[in-house]
Design an enzyme around this catalytic site. Sequence first.
Site, PDB file in Angstrom:
ATOM      1  N   LYS A  15       0.831  -1.212   0.000  1.00 36.79           N
ATOM      2  CA  LYS A  15       0.000   0.000   0.000  1.00 36.79           C
ATOM      3  C   LYS A  15       0.865   1.261   0.000  1.00 36.79           C
ATOM      4  O   LYS A  15       0.619   2.187  -0.759  1.00 36.79           O
ATOM      5  CB  LYS A  15      -0.920   0.047   1.235  1.00 36.79           C
ATOM      6  CG  LYS A  15      -1.879  -1.094   1.362  1.00 36.79           C
ATOM      7  CD  LYS A  15      -2.798  -0.914   2.562  1.00 36.79           C
ATOM      8  CE  LYS A  15      -2.094  -0.862   3.916  1.00 36.79           C
ATOM      9  NZ  LYS A  15      -1.428  -2.122   4.304  1.00 36.79           N
ATOM     10  N   ARG A  90      -8.665   1.539  10.125  1.00 39.21           N
ATOM     11  CA  ARG A  90      -8.280   0.160  10.402  1.00 39.21           C
ATOM     12  C   ARG A  90      -9.314  -0.551  11.265  1.00 39.21           C
ATOM     13  O   ARG A  90      -9.164  -1.748  11.546  1.00 39.21           O
ATOM     14  CB  ARG A  90      -6.939   0.154  11.138  1.00 39.21           C
ATOM     15  CG  ARG A  90      -5.744  -0.164  10.234  1.00 39.21           C
ATOM     16  CD  ARG A  90      -4.565  -0.207  11.138  1.00 39.21           C
ATOM     17  NE  ARG A  90      -3.387  -0.887  10.700  1.00 39.21           N
ATOM     18  CZ  ARG A  90      -2.419  -0.357   9.976  1.00 39.21           C
ATOM     19  NH1 ARG A  90      -2.534   0.831   9.458  1.00 39.21           N
ATOM     20  NH2 ARG A  90      -1.318  -1.053   9.736  1.00 39.21           N
ATOM     21  N   ARG A 127      11.582  -7.068   3.908  1.00 39.80           N
ATOM     22  CA  ARG A 127      11.633  -5.625   4.142  1.00 39.80           C
ATOM     23  C   ARG A 127      12.348  -5.328   5.464  1.00 39.80           C
ATOM     24  O   ARG A 127      13.090  -4.368   5.569  1.00 39.80           O
ATOM     25  CB  ARG A 127      10.210  -5.070   4.169  1.00 39.80           C
ATOM     26  CG  ARG A 127      10.113  -3.585   4.431  1.00 39.80           C
ATOM     27  CD  ARG A 127       8.699  -3.076   4.299  1.00 39.80           C
ATOM     28  NE  ARG A 127       7.848  -3.468   5.415  1.00 39.80           N
ATOM     29  CZ  ARG A 127       6.538  -3.207   5.494  1.00 39.80           C
ATOM     30  NH1 ARG A 127       5.934  -2.593   4.511  1.00 39.80           N
ATOM     31  NH2 ARG A 127       5.834  -3.577   6.543  1.00 39.80           N
ATOM     32  N   ARG A 133      12.409  -1.248  10.674  1.00 40.61           N
ATOM     33  CA  ARG A 133      11.157  -1.176  11.427  1.00 40.61           C
ATOM     34  C   ARG A 133      11.125  -2.249  12.492  1.00 40.61           C
ATOM     35  O   ARG A 133      11.322  -3.426  12.219  1.00 40.61           O
ATOM     36  CB  ARG A 133       9.963  -1.350  10.474  1.00 40.61           C
ATOM     37  CG  ARG A 133       9.471  -0.044   9.916  1.00 40.61           C
ATOM     38  CD  ARG A 133       8.327  -0.234   8.983  1.00 40.61           C
ATOM     39  NE  ARG A 133       7.138  -0.788   9.630  1.00 40.61           N
ATOM     40  CZ  ARG A 133       5.943  -0.786   9.077  1.00 40.61           C
ATOM     41  NH1 ARG A 133       5.777  -0.263   7.879  1.00 40.61           N
ATOM     42  NH2 ARG A 133       4.902  -1.302   9.698  1.00 40.61           N
ATOM     43  N   ARG A 144       0.165  -8.731  13.578  1.00 46.44           N
ATOM     44  CA  ARG A 144      -0.377  -7.738  12.634  1.00 46.44           C
ATOM     45  C   ARG A 144      -1.353  -8.369  11.648  1.00 46.44           C
ATOM     46  O   ARG A 144      -2.368  -7.770  11.307  1.00 46.44           O
ATOM     47  CB  ARG A 144       0.780  -7.043  11.897  1.00 46.44           C
ATOM     48  CG  ARG A 144       1.534  -6.072  12.813  1.00 46.44           C
ATOM     49  CD  ARG A 144       2.923  -5.769  12.301  1.00 46.44           C
ATOM     50  NE  ARG A 144       2.907  -4.980  11.081  1.00 46.44           N
ATOM     51  CZ  ARG A 144       3.964  -4.862  10.282  1.00 46.44           C
ATOM     52  NH1 ARG A 144       5.106  -5.469  10.584  1.00 46.44           N
ATOM     53  NH2 ARG A 144       3.883  -4.133   9.192  1.00 46.44           N
TER      54      ARG A 144
HETATM   55  P1  AMP Z   1       1.592   0.601   9.029  1.00 48.40           P
HETATM   56  O1  AMP Z   1       2.807   1.419   8.712  1.00 48.40           O
HETATM   57  O2  AMP Z   1       0.367   1.088   8.334  1.00 48.40           O
HETATM   58  O3  AMP Z   1       1.829  -0.879   8.774  1.00 48.40           O
HETATM   59  O4  AMP Z   1       1.307   0.763  10.588  1.00 48.40           O
HETATM   60  C1  AMP Z   1       2.264   0.368  11.548  1.00 48.40           C
HETATM   61  C2  AMP Z   1       1.637   0.327  12.921  1.00 48.40           C
HETATM   62  O5  AMP Z   1       1.145   1.619  13.278  1.00 48.40           O
HETATM   63  C3  AMP Z   1       0.444  -0.601  13.083  1.00 48.40           C
HETATM   64  O6  AMP Z   1       0.816  -1.946  13.322  1.00 48.40           O
HETATM   65  C4  AMP Z   1      -0.246   0.032  14.287  1.00 48.40           C
HETATM   66  O7  AMP Z   1       0.440  -0.266  15.477  1.00 48.40           O
HETATM   67  C5  AMP Z   1      -0.062   1.523  14.020  1.00 48.40           C
HETATM   68  N1  AMP Z   1      -1.142   2.096  13.195  1.00 48.40           N
HETATM   69  C6  AMP Z   1      -1.041   2.619  11.935  1.00 48.40           C
HETATM   70  N2  AMP Z   1      -2.204   3.062  11.492  1.00 48.40           N
HETATM   71  C7  AMP Z   1      -3.105   2.821  12.489  1.00 48.40           C
HETATM   72  C8  AMP Z   1      -4.507   3.037  12.632  1.00 48.40           C
HETATM   73  N3  AMP Z   1      -5.231   3.578  11.645  1.00 48.40           N
HETATM   74  N4  AMP Z   1      -5.092   2.663  13.810  1.00 48.40           N
HETATM   75  C9  AMP Z   1      -4.366   2.119  14.798  1.00 48.40           C
HETATM   76  N5  AMP Z   1      -3.067   1.864  14.713  1.00 48.40           N
HETATM   77  C10 AMP Z   1      -2.413   2.216  13.581  1.00 48.40           C
END
Ligand code: AMP
Length: 186
Positions: A15, A90, A127, A133, A144
Site C-alpha cells: 500500500k 483500520r 523488508r 522497522r 499484525r
Molecule cells: P503501518 O505502517 O500502516 O503498517 O502501521 C504500523 C503500525 O502503526 C500498526 O501496526 C499500528 O500499530 C499503528 N497504526 C497505523 N495506522 C493505524 C490506525 N489507523 N489505527 C491504529 N493503529 C495504527
Amino acid sequence: MSNLVIFLGPPGAGKGTQAVTIAKEKNLAHISTGDMLREHVSNETELGKIAKTLLDEGKLVPDSLVIEMLQERLLSNDCVNGAILDGFPRTIAQAKSLDKISEEFKISKVIVFEADRDELIKRILNRGETSGRSDDTEKSVSVRLEVYENDTAPLIEYYEQRNLVSKINAVGEVENIYNLILKEFE
Ligand code: AMP
C-alpha cells in the site's frame, strides 16, 4: 469537496509503495498513519510514548488517538485537492468517525490490496532486513496479520455496501500493480 481514496489491505501488501507514486501522479496528499505514528515515536512525543510498545508488538493504537491525529492532518493545505489514506481506517469505529469528518471530504473509492499470507510474511521479513522497522519481525507479523483479519478486514464489507470497493491483485511487478490502480482512477 475533496476526494479521499482509501488504500486497504494487510501489512506487506504494498500500500505504502503504491500510495507514494499514485499520490504524486494524481496530485493528492499521501497520508500514512503508520508513518505519522513512527515519527511521533522517534520524536518521543506524548503520543509517541503511548504508541511505541503497541507498534512494536503489532497491535493497534487506540482509535481516539489515531482519529484525532488524522483529523488534524486533513486540515493541512496539501489536502485541499484530496488525499490517499494509507493505513486508515483500520477499525469500524475509525471508519464511522471518518464518515462524520468527511463532510468536506468524500470517500470516492476504496482500493483493496489482495495477497496471500505466505507472500505477505515473505515480503515483510525481507523488508525488515533493510527497513529498520521494529515491527517487521516474525513475532510482530503474526499479530499484525491477525489484527488485520479481526479488526480491519470487516471494513471491506462495510464499504462494499456502499459500492466503493475495487479489489486489486497485489502480487506481481510493482509497475503492473501501479497500472492496475491507475485504471481505477479513470
Ligand atoms: P503501518 O505502517 O500502516 O503498517 O502501521 C504500523 C503500525 O502503526 C500498526 O501496526 C499500528 O500499530 C499503528 N497504526 C497505523 N495506522 C493505524 C490506525 N489507523 N489505527 C491504529 N493503529 C495504527
